[in-house]
Design a protein around this motif. Structure first.
Motif, mmCIF file in Angstrom:
data_model
loop_
_atom_site.group_PDB
_atom_site.id
_atom_site.type_symbol
_atom_site.label_atom_id
_atom_site.label_comp_id
_atom_site.label_asym_id
_atom_site.label_seq_id
_atom_site.Cartn_x
_atom_site.Cartn_y
_atom_site.Cartn_z
ATOM 1 N N LEU A 138 0.837 -1.205 0.000
ATOM 2 C CA LEU A 138 0.000 0.000 0.000
ATOM 3 C C LEU A 138 0.869 1.251 0.000
ATOM 4 C CD1 LEU A 138 -2.779 -1.044 2.540
ATOM 5 C CD2 LEU A 138 -2.996 -0.787 0.087
ATOM 6 N N ASP A 139 1.979 1.222 0.762
ATOM 7 C CA ASP A 139 2.890 2.374 0.796
ATOM 8 C C ASP A 139 3.451 2.658 -0.593
ATOM 9 O OD1 ASP A 139 2.560 2.903 3.392
ATOM 10 O OD2 ASP A 139 4.427 2.004 4.093
ATOM 11 N N THR A 140 3.826 1.574 -1.286
ATOM 12 C CA THR A 140 4.405 1.748 -2.621
ATOM 13 C C THR A 140 3.398 2.378 -3.569
ATOM 14 O OG1 THR A 140 5.616 -0.276 -2.198
ATOM 15 C CG2 THR A 140 5.649 0.554 -4.453
ATOM 16 N N VAL A 141 2.159 1.854 -3.550
ATOM 17 C CA VAL A 141 1.126 2.393 -4.425
ATOM 18 C C VAL A 141 0.872 3.860 -4.095
ATOM 19 C CG1 VAL A 141 -1.290 2.207 -5.081
ATOM 20 C CG2 VAL A 141 0.051 0.153 -4.735
ATOM 21 N N ARG A 142 0.902 4.162 -2.784
ATOM 22 C CA ARG A 142 0.643 5.523 -2.334
ATOM 23 C C ARG A 142 1.785 6.471 -2.682
ATOM 24 N NH1 ARG A 142 0.597 7.284 2.898
ATOM 25 N NH2 ARG A 142 1.728 5.398 3.354
ATOM 26 N N GLY A 143 3.006 5.905 -2.749
ATOM 27 C CA GLY A 143 4.171 6.740 -3.022
ATOM 28 C C GLY A 143 4.192 7.302 -4.429
ATOM 29 N N LEU B 229 5.825 19.481 9.414
ATOM 30 C CA LEU B 229 6.563 18.295 8.975
ATOM 31 C C LEU B 229 5.690 17.422 8.083
ATOM 32 C CD1 LEU B 229 8.489 17.327 12.215
ATOM 33 C CD2 LEU B 229 9.482 17.923 10.026
ATOM 34 N N LEU B 230 4.424 17.271 8.475
ATOM 35 C CA LEU B 230 3.488 16.485 7.662
ATOM 36 C C LEU B 230 3.346 17.121 6.280
ATOM 37 C CD1 LEU B 230 1.733 14.021 8.281
ATOM 38 C CD2 LEU B 230 -0.173 15.558 8.593
ATOM 39 N N ARG B 231 3.276 18.436 6.253
ATOM 40 C CA ARG B 231 3.117 19.144 4.993
ATOM 41 C C ARG B 231 4.380 18.986 4.147
ATOM 42 N NH1 ARG B 231 -0.761 20.167 1.791
ATOM 43 N NH2 ARG B 231 -1.941 19.901 3.692
ATOM 44 N N PHE B 232 5.548 18.979 4.794
ATOM 45 C CA PHE B 232 6.797 18.782 4.060
ATOM 46 C C PHE B 232 6.776 17.443 3.334
ATOM 47 C CE2 PHE B 232 11.224 17.051 4.219
ATOM 48 C CZ PHE B 232 11.715 17.815 3.190
ATOM 49 N N GLU B 233 6.305 16.424 4.023
ATOM 50 C CA GLU B 233 6.225 15.097 3.411
ATOM 51 C C GLU B 233 5.302 15.139 2.186
ATOM 52 O OE1 GLU B 233 4.356 12.164 5.921
ATOM 53 O OE2 GLU B 233 3.827 11.244 4.011
ATOM 54 N N LEU B 272 13.500 5.400 -7.147
ATOM 55 C CA LEU B 272 14.176 6.456 -6.381
ATOM 56 C C LEU B 272 13.160 7.344 -5.665
ATOM 57 C CD1 LEU B 272 17.099 7.662 -8.664
ATOM 58 C CD2 LEU B 272 17.226 6.398 -6.521
ATOM 59 N N ILE B 273 12.099 7.729 -6.392
ATOM 60 C CA ILE B 273 11.079 8.594 -5.778
ATOM 61 C C ILE B 273 10.420 7.888 -4.598
ATOM 62 C CG2 ILE B 273 8.847 9.717 -6.131
ATOM 63 C CD1 ILE B 273 9.662 10.374 -8.931
ATOM 64 N N ILE B 274 10.018 6.631 -4.822
ATOM 65 C CA ILE B 274 9.306 5.907 -3.762
ATOM 66 C C ILE B 274 10.198 5.737 -2.535
ATOM 67 C CG2 ILE B 274 8.304 3.669 -3.162
ATOM 68 C CD1 ILE B 274 7.294 3.517 -6.041
ATOM 69 N N LEU B 275 11.480 5.382 -2.769
ATOM 70 C CA LEU B 275 12.389 5.207 -1.631
ATOM 71 C C LEU B 275 12.558 6.527 -0.875
ATOM 72 C CD1 LEU B 275 15.212 2.859 -2.962
ATOM 73 C CD2 LEU B 275 13.368 2.353 -1.352
ATOM 74 N N THR B 276 12.712 7.625 -1.620
ATOM 75 C CA THR B 276 12.877 8.922 -0.962
ATOM 76 C C THR B 276 11.643 9.277 -0.144
ATOM 77 O OG1 THR B 276 14.170 9.593 -2.883
ATOM 78 C CG2 THR B 276 13.513 11.317 -1.349
ATOM 79 N N VAL B 277 10.462 9.090 -0.773
ATOM 80 C CA VAL B 277 9.221 9.434 -0.074
ATOM 81 C C VAL B 277 9.075 8.599 1.196
ATOM 82 C CG1 VAL B 277 6.721 9.292 -0.229
ATOM 83 C CG2 VAL B 277 8.003 10.287 -2.097
ATOM 84 N N MET B 278 9.416 7.311 1.096
ATOM 85 C CA MET B 278 9.309 6.448 2.283
ATOM 86 C C MET B 278 10.265 6.903 3.377
ATOM 87 S SD MET B 278 8.905 2.519 1.140
ATOM 88 C CE MET B 278 7.447 1.909 0.329
ATOM 89 N N ALA B 279 11.506 7.245 2.973
ATOM 90 C CA ALA B 279 12.497 7.677 3.965
ATOM 91 C C ALA B 279 12.014 8.952 4.660
ATOM 92 C CB ALA B 279 13.844 7.916 3.296
ATOM 93 N N ILE B 280 11.509 9.907 3.863
ATOM 94 C CA ILE B 280 11.017 11.158 4.435
ATOM 95 C C ILE B 280 9.838 10.875 5.367
ATOM 96 C CG2 ILE B 280 9.928 13.362 3.880
ATOM 97 C CD1 ILE B 280 12.692 13.463 2.985
#
Lengths: 292, 298
Positions: A138-143, B229-233, B272-280
């Protein structure tokens, strides 16, 4: 307030300042350590801001020129007008398309996300591996942003609003799956245990113990998303996935500013209307809790 | 403890049962009407949005095919193999992409900070309990609403024409949207504060600015930081697609890869985008919990 009109209490306190400072040293002199840390944090944030402005090629000249041009656009935008009625009807149709995309995107996604939400809820499927995998999926889809989904779907089903619907469905499934599973995890266990204690099966417990608790919460969340999705649906047209965004991007490119302001106005009115309707429905569904 | 349930006499029971039946059937009727309306709306929406299930079914293989293709190398000696077999070839543009990703993060950061500062200054004007005059409050609220209802990409489109291509319009678009969104959330926080310190300071003859600084800010700061912080994400996600309209960041390369069918590049940039977003996501969540626990402790 001028100094002449100073309140007597304040005057008294000011006269007594030295004694006050002696009595409350921690208030008048916060620890230098805390002060240094606060300064360091603020200084770091400011330094990063300056560095960012430099890297992103901000310059006073650019700002002045840009703001000047922006002011010019604003003048050209008034009054908002679509030129001819024929154009107005075209825009209105595109707006209807936008709302339809948002509607289908939200409710289809909700239908798909419902079972996924149960799957990702710790108290329904107490398997750590399934829980972890479904959450990460779900996180991946949301990302992935809805605009990216729109681009991908345009290359699959072709240009048009259908690609937009599919894009919003994908983007929403991730968000709903997460929200739903959280709502389910926050549900009261007593009803579930009650059903189980009368000999109900696991599915019975979910249907009669869990679902009645979480359904109103979920419905409120879905309605809330309907409004924000109307906003999203206005922009996916920029990449050719239907709706009013296509016209908006086009009119901005050909510098028809009166059309642009008319289109923005139409979007604002629509979003406000949907906001009103969905707030009412939410209120009817779960009372005060849904109003916010 | 033994207990017996006394059964009501039949004639009383009858009336109750009838009332219950009526209540249930009324609820069912309501549900059915709601359902019928919903189905009708769905059908209308389906027609307007040109939903073609047949096309979908006929073309769904393209989607799975597409997903498969973007994870297949289309260059170098390992062409045709899955991307994971030759990471170096897959991530051939890593240096360039990381630089763009850094630019994306900076766009989000500068946009969030500028918008946040504006929202901070503005929220005290628009909060119902703090507004210096009623009119200032209403005007400020409407203005914030406008800023957050217009999608940031629309602002970006207009700003690109005014400021030229590049990250500047992206930052400004994000800053304006952030200003609208945070302004509302900040004002809601400020509306829920304890008014006693405000009254206390007002009683000592403090000015409006002094009251805000010493009575309001200490109460709201940790919540403000959490919302920011939430808005930054959220803004990191937003900044990642700013490049679609020429407003800087990694989106530029992504849209080019998708449009020109550089399949492996699409997946590389997406990962790359997904990994960055997850890390943030993880980082900001940690920080937020720290700030929120700070506010509950004091």
């Amino acid at each position: 307030m001028s100094a002449g009109a100073m309140h007597p209490i304040r005057a008294q306190a000011l006269a007594d300042r030295v004694a006050l400072e002696a009595r409350h040293p921690d208030i008048f002199r916060p620890s230098p350590w805390a002060r240094a840390r606060a300064l360091l944090v603020v200084g770091g944030l400011a330094a990063l801001l300056v560095y960012g402005l430099w890297v992103l090629e901000f310059s006073p000249l650019k700002m002045i020129v840009g703001l000047g041009r922006l002011g010019e656009f604003m003048v050209h935008m008034i009054p908002p007008s679509t030129g001819t009625w024929a154009k107005f009807w075209i825009y209105l149709h595109a707006l209807a398309e936008t709302v339809a995309i948002a509607f289908l995107g939200v409710f289809t996604a909700a239908a798909i996300a419902l079972p996924l939400g149960f799957l990702a809820a710790k108290n329904v499927v107490p398997n750590a591996v399934i829980h972890f995998l479904s959450r990460r999926m779900l996180d991946t889809v949301r990302g992935v942003d809805e605009l990216i989904w729109a681009l991908i779907w345009v290359s699959v089903v072709g240009l048009g609003p259908f690609a937009g619907v599919l894009a919003l469905v994908c983007a929403n499934v991730g968000a709903f799956g997460k929200l739903f599973s959280e709502a389910i995890e926050a549900a009261d266990r007593k009803a579930v245990e009650g059903v189980a204690s009368t000999g109900g099966a696991k599915l019975h417990a979910v249907r009669f113990g869990l679902l009645p608790q979480v359904l109103p919460v979920m419905a409120a969340q879905v309605l809330y998303y309907f409004e924000s999705n109307t906003r999203s649906a206005t922009i996916i047209g920029i990449v050719g996935a239907g709706g009013i965004g296509l016209h908006l991007a086009e009119q901005i490119r050909v510098l028809e500013y009166q059309h642009v302001s008319a289109l923005i106005l139409m979007i604002l009115v629509t979003v406000a209307l949907i906001d009103m309707v969905s707030t009412r429905l939410r209120f009817a569904l779960i009372g005060d809790r849904g109003a916010r | 403890m033994p207990s017996t349930v006394t059964r009501l006499p039949e004639h009383q029971l009858d009336a109750l049962a009838r009332a219950y039946g009526e209540a249930v059937s009324q609820k069912r009727r309501q549900l059915l009407i709601g359902l019928a309306l919903f189905v009708a709306a769905t059908i209308v929406a389906g027609i307007v949005a040109e939903v073609r299930p047949a096309t979908f079914v006929a073309n769904i293989w393209r989607f799975t095919d597409y997903i498969g293709r973007i994870f297949t190398l289309d260059n170098g000696p390992n062409t045709g193999r899955p991307v994971f077999t030759d990471i170096a070839e897959w991530m051939w543009g890593l240096d360039k992409w990381l630089k763009l990703m850094w630019e994306t993060l900076l766009i989000a950061y500068v946009g969030t900070l500028l918008g946040g500062i504006g929202a901070f200054a503005f929220c005290f004007l628009s909060a119902r309990n703090l507004a210096p005059t009623r009119w200032a409050g209403i005007a400020a609220k409407r203005y914030l609403e406008f800023c957050r209802t217009v999608p940031e990409i629309v602002f970006a489109l207009i700003f690109v024409v005014a400021f030229g291509l590049g990250p500047v319009p992206g930052v400004l678009a994000i800053a304006i949207h952030t200003f609208g969104a945070l302004g509302k959330q900040f004002a809601e926080v400020a509306e829920n504060i304890d008014m006693k310190p405000v009254d206390g300071l007002t009683a000592t003859g403090a000015t409006w600015v002094e009251t805000m600084r010493f009575a309001v800010v200490p109460q709201v700061l940790s919540n403000f930081v959490s919302y920011a912080l939430l808005r930054f994400e959220i803004n990191v996600r937003g900044a990642a697609v700013m490049g679609f309209v020429g407003a800087g960041g990694i989106g530029q390369d992504l849209v080019e890869a998708i449009r020109k069918f550089y399949y492996a590049d699409v997946s590389a940039i997406l990962v790359l985008i997904i990994l960055t977003v997850m890390a943030i996501d993880l980082g900001t969540e940690r920080l937020r919990h720290r700030f929120l626990s700070m506010s509950t402790r004091s």
